[in-house]
Scaffold this active site. Structure first.
Site, PDB file in Angstrom:
ATOM      1  N   HIS A  16      -8.907  10.550  -6.762  1.00  0.00           N
ATOM      2  CA  HIS A  16      -7.551  10.231  -6.329  1.00  0.00           C
ATOM      3  C   HIS A  16      -6.605  11.429  -6.342  1.00  0.00           C
ATOM      4  CE1 HIS A  16      -7.687   5.804  -5.989  1.00  0.00           C
ATOM      5  NE2 HIS A  16      -8.574   5.855  -6.966  1.00  0.00           N
TER       6      HIS A  16
ATOM      7  N   LYS B 234       8.828   6.304  -6.150  1.00  0.00           N
ATOM      8  CA  LYS B 234       7.465   6.642  -6.554  1.00  0.00           C
ATOM      9  C   LYS B 234       7.556   7.431  -7.847  1.00  0.00           C
ATOM     10  CE  LYS B 234       6.852   8.601  -2.602  1.00  0.00           C
ATOM     11  NZ  LYS B 234       5.590   8.431  -1.908  1.00  0.00           N
ATOM     12  N   ARG B 235       6.416   7.690  -8.457  1.00  0.00           N
ATOM     13  CA  ARG B 235       6.385   8.516  -9.656  1.00  0.00           C
ATOM     14  C   ARG B 235       7.064   9.850  -9.379  1.00  0.00           C
ATOM     15  NH1 ARG B 235       2.098  11.884 -11.174  1.00  0.00           N
ATOM     16  NH2 ARG B 235       0.883  10.949  -9.487  1.00  0.00           N
TER      17      ARG B 235
ATOM     18  N   LYS C 213       5.612  15.513  -5.043  1.00  0.00           N
ATOM     19  CA  LYS C 213       6.157  14.434  -4.220  1.00  0.00           C
ATOM     20  C   LYS C 213       7.546  14.777  -3.666  1.00  0.00           C
ATOM     21  CE  LYS C 213       3.493  10.889  -6.671  1.00  0.00           C
ATOM     22  NZ  LYS C 213       2.686  10.337  -5.572  1.00  0.00           N
TER      23      LYS C 213
ATOM     24  N   THR D 152       0.276   4.760  -1.246  1.00  0.00           N
ATOM     25  CA  THR D 152       0.219   3.363  -0.806  1.00  0.00           C
ATOM     26  C   THR D 152       1.617   2.803  -0.576  1.00  0.00           C
ATOM     27  OG1 THR D 152       0.054   2.657  -3.123  1.00  0.00           O
ATOM     28  CG2 THR D 152      -1.999   2.828  -1.870  1.00  0.00           C
TER      29      THR D 152
ATOM     30  N   LYS E 189       3.183   0.012   2.250  1.00  0.00           N
ATOM     31  CA  LYS E 189       4.024  -1.154   1.961  1.00  0.00           C
ATOM     32  C   LYS E 189       5.291  -1.130   2.792  1.00  0.00           C
ATOM     33  CE  LYS E 189       2.206  -0.829  -2.698  1.00  0.00           C
ATOM     34  NZ  LYS E 189       2.412  -0.194  -4.004  1.00  0.00           N
TER      35      LYS E 189
END
Length: 822
Positions: free
Chosen positions: A370, A563-564, A569, A671, A675
């Site tokens: 991952h 998100k985290r 990111k 993911t 969504k």
């Protein structure tokens, strides 16, 4: 711990009726007779009573499914994951069992709404972020596809943490999600397993004169399984998520107690229970690292012993066909110690020889990777491994010795390659590379998006790909449409069903019919779509107002990144753009302005200084922007604390613009992007992870692409000079000037120096400033497009109607077809 003898007898369980009258009878029975509540009702007990009433109606199908999936010669898969971020369960079961309306009717007797009762359920603290939520979606889809898959995880007493914000800083508080119990779980103490730690090994000869090894004088911990039902969508299948709780083999020392050493009397109990006490202990300390390794071995050993127990009960004590009927999916590197543990069980306990045990192991283990971040691939010091798991360390050394021999035969004299591929990393302190152990011991290695899988083969695991190309494959992630559209967005669910029927809930490929349905009465269809989006935006605005105290205007562009929090990111790039917009407003450059509401949410790991500093920056910028009278309603910024599954169920239906802006080549899949897409949000994103497949599905007209691609990122790293981007871009220079001037930390001098230094460093691995201009220009295209509401609505519809590929039903069908073969 008392041992239980299993009495093999068949108990007939009659299914309970699901009409509102019968449900009401059960609900009242639990509320009064079981929970003892007659007057002065507390809302939580309404939830607990309803959960128990619904669970009763699950039991028949749960028993039947278990019985059907555990018949002799039935091939099964076991999904092993340290995380299962399942969220709230009640609403999901009601949808899958088709009893939402009877439940509403029952609760009306007490003047309660279903939404009020569902909100009383705590989010299960069994996961951290995308990895755990993906595992939960996988379990949902396996049940809905009637695949015989058993999930194995840990029953954490505390989730990662509850996030509070004080003066802009993240404050972590315990998330004791099990404080009031869990009505969905069923303890199974009769299936407990014993887990060894410490001690030492010795050689001996068995009765046939064969040299064996036994692990002795260990400190044992007991693993007690707790089962949770995972219901399939209206197909009478209920699979099992089995979670392990740790306790001591001897919970109390009477001698210590009588001697007055009260803390010593329960020391063993406390030490054992720490293993399943908290999700992901902070591993900044040595004790934290030890506990993390204990958790991983605890999960792997308990689960494998349980599978062996089930196998022998169902198929007997021969292992010739074990690999034919069993497959283990290792979710990331956390459970990969299972490779060595299965070898230990087969060799030491079941007395198989090494060759036979290795054949079984390498035909049953499958590994999902991952991450593309080398630092995220776990490794453990051999000294720690030898002290904590002495027998496992011996087995790993033997596995590596055999593997090095195989590599040497393939590439004679290539010592550099031997060093690169060794499971044991040499250097200052030997370490066990857990991902390498997984690759060597597995028959399948998969990435989770097309680009990610290709980069594994050409980069991170290139040597292994050259040795075993047949092992590597891609399985692009997905999300379950039951949770993330049918449950999270009931208004849109009903609208879609009215237009194309309900088959899409079980098979999302049918969602493609939306485009045809729109053309039948385009004006009415688009008007209905827009009305639903506005209502969902209002629901999200209400949550932001309640949680953050910030007013979001539903006519504005809802720009969301949740998100985290991690540097790759690039929440930092997002907030630089916010500062850019703020500078424009302060300069009076607001002609033809489009109001924008920016929502950012996510947790930072407790020991991750830079991520926590980014959260502080977001909150400081929000405070300045929201209180500046020159800004007004043109721009609003909010940081949503304690982001979790239940909050995402409100966020993704109300989002216009989905921020997926990671540095290209760093996001394995994502993911959240799926969504948002499924709920009609339009993505602004880099050419990274599953963004690429979303772009391919919806087309360039319905996706905002910006930034460097993965190969361009790698090319730029060699001569990256961020100061040059600042010098050649006046708008970026304005942003950096405002940041460096301390405007957002007037009374906290030098607070953001580390952030500024990271942005301007030639060694910034995330190349944030390199993508700034492309990102800002792309955001200008977003604004132009949003002003044409008809075009935006068409793009929103196109995103939902092209989301069929991103269902985990498709993902699990591919896992099954290519890897599991159930």
């Amino acid at each position: 711990m008392k041992k239980y003898d299993e009495i093999k007898t068949k108990v007939v369980i009659k299914p309970l009726p699901k009409d509102s009258y019968s449900l009401s009878e059960s609900f009242n029975l639990y509320l009064r007779n079981h929970l003892g509540h007659f007057t002065g009702f507390v809302p939580y007990y309404f939830y607990e009573a309803m959960a128990l009433a619904v669970r009763d109606r699950i039991m028949t199908n749960w028993y039947d499914t278990w019985d059907r999936h555990n018949k002799p010669q039935t091939r099964k898969a076991y999904y092993m994951s340290l995380e299962f971020l399942i969220g709230r369960a009640l609403g999901n079961h009601l949808l899958n069992m088709d009893i939402e309306q009877p439940t509403r009717d029952t609760l009306l007797e007490f003047s309660m709404t279903l939404e009020d009762v569902i909100s009383e359920e705590p989010d299960a603290g069994l996961g951290n972020g995308g990895l755990g939520r993906l595992a939960a979606c996988f379990m949902d889809s396996c049940a809905s596809l009637d695949l015989p898959v058993l999930g194995y995880g840990i029953r954490y007493e505390y989730g990662m943490f509850k996030q509070h914000i004080e003066n802009g800083h993240q404050i972590e508080e315990p998330d004791h999600w099990l404080r009031d119990g869990n009505p969905w779980e069923i303890p199974r103490p009769e299936f407990e397993q014993s887990i060894q730690f410490g001690g030492y090994t010795e050689k001996y000869h068995d009765n046939e004169g064969v040299e064996r090894v036994r692990w002795i004088d260990s400190n044992d911990v007991v693993a007690i399984p707790h089962d949770m039902p995972i219901s399939g969508y209206r197909n009478n299948t209920v699979n099992t998520l089995r979670l392990w709780k740790a306790t001591a083999s001897e919970v109390f020392s009477l001698d210590d107690f009588n001697a007055g050493s009260y803390s010593d009397a329960v020391e063993a109990k406390n030490d054992a229970e720490h293993i399943s006490m908290v999700l992901y202990p902070n591993d900044a300390s040595e004790s934290g690292k030890v506990l993390r390794l204990k958790q991983q071995y605890f999960l792997a050993s308990a689960s494998l012993q349980d599978v062996i127990r089930i196998w022998e009960r169902t198929n007997g004590y021969q292992y010739d066909d074990f690999a034919r009927y069993n497959v283990f999916q290792l979710n990331d590197t956390h459970p990969t110690i299972a490779v060595a543990e299965l070898m230990r069980i087969l060799i030491d306990i079941k007395k198989l020889d090494w060759k036979q045990a290795w054949a079984i192991t390498t035909q049953t283990m499958a590994y999902t990777n991952h991450t593309l971040l080398p630092e995220a691939l776990e490794s453990w010091p051999t000294t720690m491994m030898k002290s904590l798991l002495p027998r496992l360390m011996e087995i790993i050394y033997q596995i590596n010795e055999n593997f090095m021999h195989e590599v040497a035969l393939k590439w004679p004299g290539d010592n550099d390659r031997l060093a690169r591929m060794s499971i044991i990393e040499e250097g200052n302190g030997k370490r066990v590379r857990m991902a390498y152990l997984a690759i060597v011991g597995s028959f399948s290695i998969n990435g989770v998006a097309d680009l990610h899988s290709k980069l594994l083969c050409t980069g991170l695991f290139k040597d292994f790909y050259e040795l075993w190309p047949e092992k590597f494959n891609n399985k692009t992630n997905g999300v379950t449409p039951r949770r993330w559209l049918a449950h999270a967005n009931p208004l849109l669910r009903d609208f879609i069903t009215e237009n194309i029927g309900s088959d899409w809930v079980a098979d999302l490929s049918h969602i493609k019919q939306l485009q045809q349905a729109m053309h039948k009465n385009e004006a009415a269809f688009m008007r209905g779509w827009t009305d639903i989006k506005q209502q969902n935006k209002q629901r999200l605005a209400n949550m932001v107002k309640n949680e953050c105290g910030v007013e979001f205007n539903t006519d504005a562009l809802f720009d969301v990144q949740v998100k985290r929090v991690h540097e790759y990111k690039r929440q930092l790039l997002n907030i630089l753009h916010v500062i850019h917009l703020y500078v424009k407003i302060k300069k009076g450059d607001t002609s033809n302005w489009t109001p924008r509401c920016v929502l950012i949410g996510g947790k930072a790991a407790p020991g991750y200084h830079m991520a926590k500093l980014i959260i502080k920056l977001v909150n400081n910028v929000a405070e300045i922007v929201n209180e500046d009278p020159d800004v007004g309603d043109r721009l609003k910024v909010a940081f949503l604390k304690n982001y979790n599954v239940s909050r995402m169920e409100v966020i993704c239906p109300g989002t216009d613009l989905s921020e997926q802006i990671s540095t290209a080549g760093k996001e394995a899949s994502g993911t959240g992007n799926m969504k948002f897409m499924m709920n009609g949000a339009i993505t602004i994103g880099t050419y990274d992870g599953a963004n690429i497949e979303i772009l391919e599905a919806v087309g360039e007209d319905n996706f905002f692409l910006f930034g460097l691609k993965a190969d361009e990122v790698e090319g730029m790293r060699q001569n990256y000079l961020p100061q040059g981007f600042i010098d050649n871009d006046s708008e970026l220079a304005d942003v950096m000037h405002l940041l460096e001037s301390g405007h957002f930390n007037l009374f906290e001098p030098h607070l953001f120096d580390d952030v500024i230094a990271a942005l301007k460093s030639p060694h910034d691995p995330w190349l944030t400033l390199a993508d700034f201009r492309s990102y800002v220009d792309c955001q200008m295209r977003v604004v132009d497009f949003f002003q044409n509401r008809e075009a935006w609505t068409r793009a929103s519809i196109a995103n939902t109607s092209n989301s069929g590929f991103f269902s985990t039903d498709r993902t699990m069908q591919q896992y099954n077809a290519d890897i599991w073969k159930l």
